[in-house]
Design a protein around this motif. Structure first.
Motif, PDB file in Angstrom:
ATOM      1  N   ASP A   1      78.599 -34.234  10.763  1.00 40.38           N
ATOM      2  CA  ASP A   1      78.258 -33.315   9.678  1.00 40.38           C
ATOM      3  C   ASP A   1      78.864 -33.779   8.362  1.00 40.38           C
ATOM      4  O   ASP A   1      78.241 -33.636   7.309  1.00 40.38           O
ATOM      5  N   MET A   2      80.061 -34.360   8.411  1.00 40.13           N
ATOM      6  CA  MET A   2      80.661 -34.910   7.210  1.00 40.13           C
ATOM      7  C   MET A   2      79.834 -36.076   6.682  1.00 40.13           C
ATOM      8  O   MET A   2      79.624 -36.221   5.477  1.00 40.13           O
ATOM      9  N   ALA A   3      79.316 -36.913   7.574  1.00 41.02           N
ATOM     10  CA  ALA A   3      78.492 -38.048   7.159  1.00 41.02           C
ATOM     11  C   ALA A   3      77.237 -37.565   6.441  1.00 41.02           C
ATOM     12  O   ALA A   3      76.807 -38.160   5.447  1.00 41.02           O
ATOM     13  N   ARG A   4      76.646 -36.475   6.931  1.00 48.36           N
ATOM     14  CA  ARG A   4      75.461 -35.922   6.275  1.00 48.36           C
ATOM     15  C   ARG A   4      75.795 -35.412   4.880  1.00 48.36           C
ATOM     16  O   ARG A   4      75.082 -35.695   3.908  1.00 48.36           O
ATOM     17  N   LEU A   5      76.898 -34.680   4.753  1.00 48.92           N
ATOM     18  CA  LEU A   5      77.303 -34.165   3.449  1.00 48.92           C
ATOM     19  C   LEU A   5      77.641 -35.303   2.488  1.00 48.92           C
ATOM     20  O   LEU A   5      77.298 -35.258   1.305  1.00 48.92           O
ATOM     21  N   GLU A   6      78.319 -36.303   2.998  1.00 50.37           N
ATOM     22  CA  GLU A   6      78.710 -37.452   2.186  1.00 50.37           C
ATOM     23  C   GLU A   6      77.483 -38.147   1.609  1.00 50.37           C
ATOM     24  O   GLU A   6      77.454 -38.532   0.432  1.00 50.37           O
ATOM     25  N   ALA A   7      76.450 -38.306   2.446  1.00 55.75           N
ATOM     26  CA  ALA A   7      75.243 -39.006   2.013  1.00 55.75           C
ATOM     27  C   ALA A   7      74.504 -38.237   0.927  1.00 55.75           C
ATOM     28  O   ALA A   7      73.753 -38.836   0.145  1.00 55.75           O
ATOM     29  N   GLU A   8      74.711 -36.917   0.851  1.00 59.91           N
ATOM     30  CA  GLU A   8      74.007 -36.093  -0.120  1.00 59.91           C
ATOM     31  C   GLU A   8      74.876 -35.700  -1.310  1.00 59.91           C
ATOM     32  O   GLU A   8      74.399 -35.027  -2.234  1.00 59.91           O
ATOM     33  N   ALA A   9      76.138 -36.115  -1.320  1.00 59.21           N
ATOM     34  CA  ALA A   9      77.089 -35.663  -2.330  1.00 59.21           C
ATOM     35  C   ALA A   9      76.782 -36.240  -3.711  1.00 59.21           C
ATOM     36  O   ALA A   9      76.301 -37.366  -3.840  1.00 59.21           O
TER      37      ALA A   9
ATOM     38  N   PHE B   1      76.966 -46.509  -2.736  1.00 56.32           N
ATOM     39  CA  PHE B   1      77.277 -47.202  -3.984  1.00 56.32           C
ATOM     40  C   PHE B   1      76.021 -47.633  -4.735  1.00 56.32           C
ATOM     41  O   PHE B   1      76.056 -47.815  -5.955  1.00 56.32           O
ATOM     42  N   SER B   2      74.922 -47.816  -4.034  1.00 55.51           N
ATOM     43  CA  SER B   2      73.682 -48.247  -4.681  1.00 55.51           C
ATOM     44  C   SER B   2      72.680 -47.111  -4.816  1.00 55.51           C
ATOM     45  O   SER B   2      71.535 -47.328  -5.200  1.00 55.51           O
ATOM     46  N   ARG B   3      73.107 -45.898  -4.507  1.00 53.08           N
ATOM     47  CA  ARG B   3      72.208 -44.756  -4.552  1.00 53.08           C
ATOM     48  C   ARG B   3      71.916 -44.334  -5.989  1.00 53.08           C
ATOM     49  O   ARG B   3      72.759 -44.479  -6.879  1.00 53.08           O
ATOM     50  N   LYS B   4      70.718 -43.832  -6.222  1.00 51.30           N
ATOM     51  CA  LYS B   4      70.350 -43.315  -7.535  1.00 51.30           C
ATOM     52  C   LYS B   4      69.853 -41.890  -7.376  1.00 51.30           C
ATOM     53  O   LYS B   4      69.064 -41.616  -6.473  1.00 51.30           O
ATOM     54  N   PRO B   5      70.299 -40.960  -8.231  1.00 51.77           N
ATOM     55  CA  PRO B   5      71.296 -41.154  -9.284  1.00 51.77           C
ATOM     56  C   PRO B   5      72.671 -41.473  -8.697  1.00 51.77           C
ATOM     57  O   PRO B   5      72.981 -41.060  -7.581  1.00 51.77           O
ATOM     58  N   MET B   6      73.484 -42.178  -9.480  1.00 55.43           N
ATOM     59  CA  MET B   6      74.786 -42.613  -8.987  1.00 55.43           C
ATOM     60  C   MET B   6      75.727 -41.426  -8.814  1.00 55.43           C
ATOM     61  O   MET B   6      75.883 -40.620  -9.734  1.00 55.43           O
ATOM     62  N   PRO B   7      76.374 -41.304  -7.650  1.00 51.68           N
ATOM     63  CA  PRO B   7      77.380 -40.260  -7.481  1.00 51.68           C
ATOM     64  C   PRO B   7      78.677 -40.663  -8.176  1.00 51.68           C
ATOM     65  O   PRO B   7      78.905 -41.842  -8.460  1.00 51.68           O
TER      66      PRO B   7
END
Length: 288
Positions: free
Chosen positions: A107-115, A166-172
């Motif tokens: 569940d933390m991994a899911r939240l992290e990916a969407e943060a 790190f390569s996600r857009k928009p950048m967190p």
């Protein structure tokens, strides 16, 4: 996950026994395997031939198709291209990757990916988001009780998938406060540590990343209760994730989260500035 008092969410213990969705042979992994086999058969490829095209043995292909092993991200990308799947397999990569995590972290991994923002305090090892493949493999290889080789490789692959943030857009917005002692500990050997320090330098120069080092000689330190991660989601929710000995808690109550946010703010004030921190990492590189 199970709700408890003070808005805390407690993740299942890793040693509590596998649930059906925790088994590699079920859920999304099984669905992926069935889809993979259908596409392979449609392409007119036998397992040995397909294995040669993707760089895997026929028995590994069988394990992927039967849901007994979790395929790594690189295999999924390559298989999608070889089978002309049009992105069908790649679309499942994130869900398949999440199945590689221990149950208490999913569940933390899911939240992290969407943060939209993550703030990490690390006191024991380099944060997973910053780890090199070699460093991560050394960390998992040292676990006790020992993890088998397949599990180690699955955990390493899952950790590397997380770094797509790190390569996600928009950048967190990402920030890290790391104890100097962590960067002096040669987990995996001096060559591995050197590569790890170089990677921290690279990430530290990203516009959306700030790395701060907490010097060993600090006489004031408000983070003695242990490591944590602060999370902010797209919808404005703020949470704090704390993990100790494979027992995880996700704090959602505002007062509990505010306490940890206050700790992090003081930690950042007590640590070296980002510029001073990169100079510190560069100095440590010269000593390795």
């Amino acid at each position: 996950m199970e709700s408890v008092e003070r808005g805390e969410v407690v993740g299942p213990r890793e040693d509590a026994g596998p649930k059906p969705e925790d088994e590699p042979g079920s859920g999304v992994v099984t669905a992926f395997g069935r889809q993979l086999k259908l596409l392979r058969v449609r392409a007119g490829l036998e397992r040995p031939e397909f294995g040669k095209l993707t760089g895997y043995a026929a028995q590994s292909i069988a394990s992927f198709e039967q849901g007994r092993r979790i395929p790594p991200p690189r295999f999924i990308d390559h298989a999608d291209e070889v089978l002309d799947a049009g992105g069908l397999l790649k679309a499942l990569k994130e869900e398949v990757g999440r199945a590689q995590y221990p149950a208490f972290f999913r569940d933390m991994a899911r939240l992290e990916a969407e943060a939209v923002a993550l703030h990490v305090y690390a006191a024991q090892a380099v944060p997973g988001l910053l780890q090199t493949e070699e460093y991560a493999r050394a960390v998992f290889g040292m676990r006790r009780p020992l993890l088998d080789e397949d599990t180690v490789e699955q955990r390493v692959a899952a950790r590397l998938v997380r770094q797509e943030i790190f390569s996600r857009k928009p950048m967190p917005t990402l920030s890290f406060v790391i104890e100097e002692s962590v960067l002096r500990r040669p987990i995996g050997g001096w060559a591995v540590l050197r590569g790890q320090l170089e990677q921290i330098m690279l990430h530290g120069h990203r516009r959306n990343v700030e790395v701060q080092i907490m010097p060993n000689e600090r006489t004031e330190h408000c983070g003695l209760a242990g490591p944590f991660t602060l999370i902010e989601t797209r919808d404005g929710r703020r949470m704090a994730y704390v993990e100790v000995q494979r027992d995880s808690r996700l704090h959602t109550d505002r007062s509990a989260v505010r306490e940890i946010e206050e700790q992090y703010g003081i930690l950042r004030a007590q640590a070296l500035t980002p510029h001073e921190s990169l100079a510190c990492v560069e100095k440590l590189l010269g000593e390795t």
